[in-house]
Motif scaffolding. Structure first.
Motif: not given
Length: 275
Positions: A163-164, A166-167, A225-226, A229-230, A243
């Motif tokens: 995820m990093r 895209y976060a 956290p997910t 990120t999205y 992602l």
């Protein structure tokens, strides 16, 4: 000691809001439910012990600790999670104290607790040394500090790595949560203030997801956290699709025989005697 009623600063307000998103209690109850009891057993919690669960969420470890007959305080930065925990404790027929608190500035006295523990919670405090200092401070000399944290190499650590890109960029000074799953990192944080350190890598069997897409959609809906990120890339469909593919690939590589094994570090230590 800190003022537990003080408003959180900007960074802490963002953290509090992140964990209020989605449905983290569903993650704790339906995916990682076995970890709390494992930590309580490893800490040797007994009836009458004074126990603090730091970053307790909805009580995944605090409630099993209270079921032993211990006197438990469950502290967390996010009041929405504490409210769910109160309800869950009532359904289990146990009483414990639910306190809104910052893991980096706990509103408790020095040496107040026999056991200080955290189950995949304190690892998300952005400033690791401050959080570790507080864990040690509120534990009595001779008391137990017990932690379960996801390892960098395990499934959740790999998920954060995926995820990093895209976060949102991390704030200055913040450290990656999975570092708490590195035994040498934790030993350095606690230093010579503890002894009898026992660090073990263990695996949690997760059979909640039959297909990669089930994992991805569950975490997109439930895991703070997910979700953050999205939301950060929501205006870029290509990045969203990338992602999606990265998380599907991660899950597909770990799925076997109808489940996945998620590695975590279980570490217990004894607070050194006061000089």
């Amino acid at each position: 000691m800190s003022n537990e009623n003080a408003a959180p600063d900007g960074l802490k307000a963002k953290h509090r809001a992140m964990w209020a998103l989605g449905d983290y209690p569903s993650v704790a109850t339906h995916v990682i439910h076995g970890l709390g009891g494992e930590l309580v057993r490893a800490c040797g919690v007994r009836q009458g012990d004074r126990v603090l669960d730091v970053a307790a969420g909805s009580g995944n470890a605090a409630i099993p600790a209270a079921l032993t007959g211990a006197d438990v305080v469950a502290s967390d930065l996010t009041p929405e999670l504490l409210e769910v925990g109160r309800h869950l404790a009532e359904t289990r027929g146990v009483r414990l104290d639910w306190r809104e608190a910052d893991a980096e500035a706990l509103p408790f006295a020095d040496g107040e607790f026999d056991t200080v523990m955290s189950c995949v919670g304190v690892m998300f405090a952005p400033h690791h040394q401050q959080a570790a200092d507080e864990l040690v401070r509120v534990c009595r000399p001779g008391g137990t500090i017990g932690l379960i944290n996801w390892t960098p190499e395990g499934f959740i650590g790999q998920m954060f790595a995926a995820m990093r890109p895209y976060a949102p960029p991390p704030p200055p000074g913040a450290q990656p949560p999975p570092l708490w799953g590195d035994p040498e990192h934790v030993r350095a944080l606690l230093g010579d203030r503890v002894g009898d350190v026992d660090a073990r890598r263990q695996r949690l069997r997760v059979d909640r997801f039959a297909r990669p897409e089930e994992f991805r959609e569950f975490f997109k809906a439930c895991y703070g956290p997910t979700i953050v990120t999205y939301r950060f890339i929501t205006e870029d469909p290509e990045r969203v699709a990338a992602l999606d593919a990265a998380l599907d690939d991660l899950a597909s590589r770990h799925l076997a025989d109808g489940g996945m094994d998620w590695e975590y570090l279980l570490i217990t230590a004894r607070r050194a005697a006061a000089e």
